[in-house]
Each structure stands twice: as structure tokens, then as C-alpha cells.
Write an enzyme that holds these catalytic residues in place. Sequence first.
Site, PDB file in Angstrom:
ATOM      1  N   ASP A 144      21.711  25.685  81.471  1.00  0.00           N
ATOM      2  CA  ASP A 144      20.675  25.804  80.440  1.00  0.00           C
ATOM      3  C   ASP A 144      20.288  24.443  79.859  1.00  0.00           C
ATOM      4  OD1 ASP A 144      20.235  28.473  80.602  1.00  0.00           O
ATOM      5  OD2 ASP A 144      21.196  29.032  78.714  1.00  0.00           O
TER       6      ASP A 144
ATOM      7  N   ASP B 268      34.107  23.074  79.962  1.00  0.00           N
ATOM      8  CA  ASP B 268      35.223  22.136  79.859  1.00  0.00           C
ATOM      9  C   ASP B 268      36.530  22.724  80.391  1.00  0.00           C
ATOM     10  OD1 ASP B 268      34.979  23.878  77.592  1.00  0.00           O
ATOM     11  OD2 ASP B 268      36.576  22.749  76.608  1.00  0.00           O
TER      12      ASP B 268
ATOM     13  N   ASP C 230      31.465  37.634  73.833  1.00  0.00           N
ATOM     14  CA  ASP C 230      32.704  37.963  74.535  1.00  0.00           C
ATOM     15  C   ASP C 230      33.463  39.093  73.838  1.00  0.00           C
ATOM     16  OD1 ASP C 230      33.212  36.393  72.331  1.00  0.00           O
ATOM     17  OD2 ASP C 230      34.157  34.766  73.445  1.00  0.00           O
TER      18      ASP C 230
END
Length: 529
Positions: free
Chosen positions: A131, A192, A284
Site C-alpha cells: 500500500d 517487520d 485481527d
Amino acid sequence: MDPVYTAGLLRGGDMSAQFGVVVWSQIKAPLIVPLLRLAVVICLAMSLMLFIERVYMAVVIVLVKLLGRKPEKTYKWEQMKDDVELGNSAYPMVLVQIPMYNEKEVYQLSIGAACGLSWPSDRIIVQVLDDSTDPVIKNMVEVECMRWANKGINIKYEIRGNRNGYKAGALKEGMKRSYVKQCDLVAIFDADFQPEPDFLWRTVPFLIHNPRIALVQTRWKFVNADECLMTRMQEMSLDYHFTVEQEVGSSTYAFFGFNGTAGVWRIAALNEAGGWQDRTTVEDMDLAVRATLKGWKFVYIGGVKVKNELPSTLEAYRYQQHRWSCGPANLFRKMAMEIIRNKKVSLWKKVHVIYSFFVVRKVVAHIVTFIFYCIVLPATVLVPEVAVPKWGAVYIPSIITILNAVGTPRSLHLIIFWILFENVMSLHRTKATFIGLLEAGRVNEWIVTEKLGDALKGNKASNKPQKKPRLQLRERLHLLELGVGGYLFFCGCYDLAFGKNHYFFYLYAQAIAFFIVGLGYVGTFVPKA
């Protein structure tokens, strides 16, 4: 207010001080004292709720360790083996999703780790959901994907024309691709995160041999925990979450939330739950709750650790904590009645999700930490008619703190700093919680957490300290922290002069912590590695 102090003010002839004393004396008994007593009662009740929750989890985790209840023993788990007749088709097709946004420092690490996963090459697809709005970074990510594709890796580089829904929108869009229909499982890693090569071998068997398991969640391992004192504090808080909260939820077959990354989902369960939704900033957790209400089970594997990075600056950490505090509160507001009306899960699981997971951990824990220890308790110094029992002011907080800190034994010597820092951060968590509950202003704010990746490793090689841009004075100052620090310092001075509880030891220490953060001396410089 102390009569000697009052008389001194009156003799001083200061008209404004005299007026203030008169007003205070008039409203104190009929208004301030009853309200403060009510606040103390409410805060003590919330403290007891949190205390019982912490003790319960401590008892469960001790029993889990004593009984040796490992996931491999609780659920059916067998190492996957080659099938001569079926060949590689015996292995489930796995989609690996990596959502990213302007991840200049870490995109190579995450893509490299995903492409390095050990799994039959024709049974895995790596999907990079980019994105990025910076064309330079976007080009770098695309080139990196092409580099791995030239090595024979089945990697797909996907972009879209907008950032609607942020991470949830990107994941949802990625699931629409035609090649995803052939996949059985989806592993998700934030930009990450760097899974070990054997990640799929250790997680997928749970999903293969247990058809009602929807999610396998693994633990996070922080590569920069020793970077500075602030990252050590973060490690202590998150280690408790993984070592205790997630472990207890999994071991008792109760609910625990998906952490948004370092997990593997059964795509059928994900679709049955309604797929990704962007109605809150905790997509989530939203998905996990909906899957649970459909009767699916989750398992947490603490022995599998995935390397990732903690926020290195206070600004990044504050944005992250706002999202992590506001999102759950807002999700609770949206889903409370849906959970209550659900008929597929047991009453025990409903109570656990609503009371234990949402009310106590996501609402009460934040509010009581700030309101009680930073507002109400200091206020009782100014109103000695209102007393806080010692069990509520000392014993319960001490036990809760010790139970929270046991997740990171190596940092027990930092427990005082951790308490003070957590109380400062509770200011922002409490504010974010109320924003989520009331669905106010910044409820859907999403700012991607800044990551440094290999930047510090590079500095180690060049033996130069990490350079940070010089901040303007207005950027360094945080008025909320300074205001609360001033209030605590005033209460400490008053207690030192007129009090009897010796709260000033705590009040001065906590005021200094608020001042240090408020003046911008935390998370603004990363020391030389």
C-alpha cells in the site's frame, strides 16, 4: 484543607487565596468528599476485578507448567511426512501474506524471511500487499519481489488504487485474487516480522490434524528489546501478554485474540467468519471474535517465536498504544450484544470474552491504572476525610505488579521504572479507551508504526551513533503529561507538609516520570549500538 495553612493564607491578605479558601470550604463537605468517596469505591471495585483476573491467570499458568500441558499433547500433532502416491499434493497449499506501507527499512527482511520458509515450492505462494504511497519505495519493493521470482519463488506483488480499510482492506483485497482459491491456509506476517524457515512445519500440523482449529498463533521475539529503556519496558508488558494471557486462553480452551501477525489461519474458517472487516482499528481481534462465535478453536504455540521490532520512539509507541486501546473498546461497543445473543458457544465462553477479555483487560485495566493511581489516590491527600484502605492502596497494586512482571525475569530489577512508565502510558490508553467506547474523534485513526530494521546494525558497523532529527520545542513538549505531573507534584508537596500516609514518596517519583516524558526525554534518541 489544613486549618493552619488556611489561617496563614487569611493572614497573608491575598484576596484571591482567601476567596479560593472560602469556596473550597463551602463545596468540600457537601460535594467533594462524597464524590471522592464514590470514586474510591468504584476504583477499589475495579482493582479487585483486575486482581482476581490476575490471580486466576497466575494459578492457571502454574498448573499448566506443573502438568506439562503443551499444545502438542493437548491436540493431535504429528510431523508431516512425504506421501509416495500423492507427492507434494499431500501438503496443504499455503498463502503467505505480507501487508506493508512505505516500509523502506524492513521490506527486504520480511520478504526474504517469507521466501526462505521451508515448504514444498509448488505448495506455497508469497503475496506482498504493498500500500506504499512513496513511488520510490514502491519500486524498491516491486524490484525485490522480481528478484525472488527470478530465483524460482512463487511470489505475487499486489497493489491497489487506494488505502481504504488500511491493513484490513489490503488483506481483504488480497484474498480476492483468483490464485488464492487453491489455497487452504494463510500465514500472515507484518512487514517487520521474520519467521524462521521451519515456521510452517511447526504450525501447520495443528491445522491438518485438528479440523476445528481455525488459528495457530505464535509468539513474538523482540530483536531490539535492549535498544533503550523504553523498549525494555515494552518487552515486559508484551511478555506478560504472550507468556500468561495467550497461554491461559489457549490452555483453558477459552478465547484469546489473534495478534494480527505471526499466525496461520484456516481459510475456510476465515471466510465462514465473514472475512476481514475494517469497522475498527483491530481487524485481527474482530476476526478472532467472529470466528469464535462460529464455534472455531484457536491454539497458541509459545515455543515458536517470530522475530520482530518494538517501536523505538515515544511518538510511534503512543500511536500504537492508541490503536491497541481504542480499537478493542470500540469493538466491544459494536459486538457486545452479538456475543450475548450468540447460540453456538457456551455461556462460559461468552462470559470469558465479555467480562475477562474485554471488560477487565481492555477497559478496566487501563482506566483503573490512570484514574485511581494518578488522579483519585493523589486527591485523597488533599481531602483527608476520604481514606483509601491499605489493601487497596498498597497490597493489591503490589501483587498485581509482581504478577505482571514475572513474564520477563531478566528485567525484574527495572520494575520500579516499569511501574512509573506504565502509569504514564495509562494516560493515553485511558483516553483512547473512552474514545473507543464513545466512538469519538480519533476512533478510526491508523498511523503505521515506524520501523528501523537494519538501521542500527549499519550504525554498529560504522561505529557512529544513530542520528535523530532535532525536534522543535513544541514537538518535544507534551502538555497532558506536564499537566498531570504538575498535579502529582502539588499533591506530593501537600502530603509532605500536612499528610500522614507518606504518599509523597510515590507522588514525587510518578510526577518526575510524567515530567520526563512531558519534556520529551523518552524515546527521542536511540543510543549507539
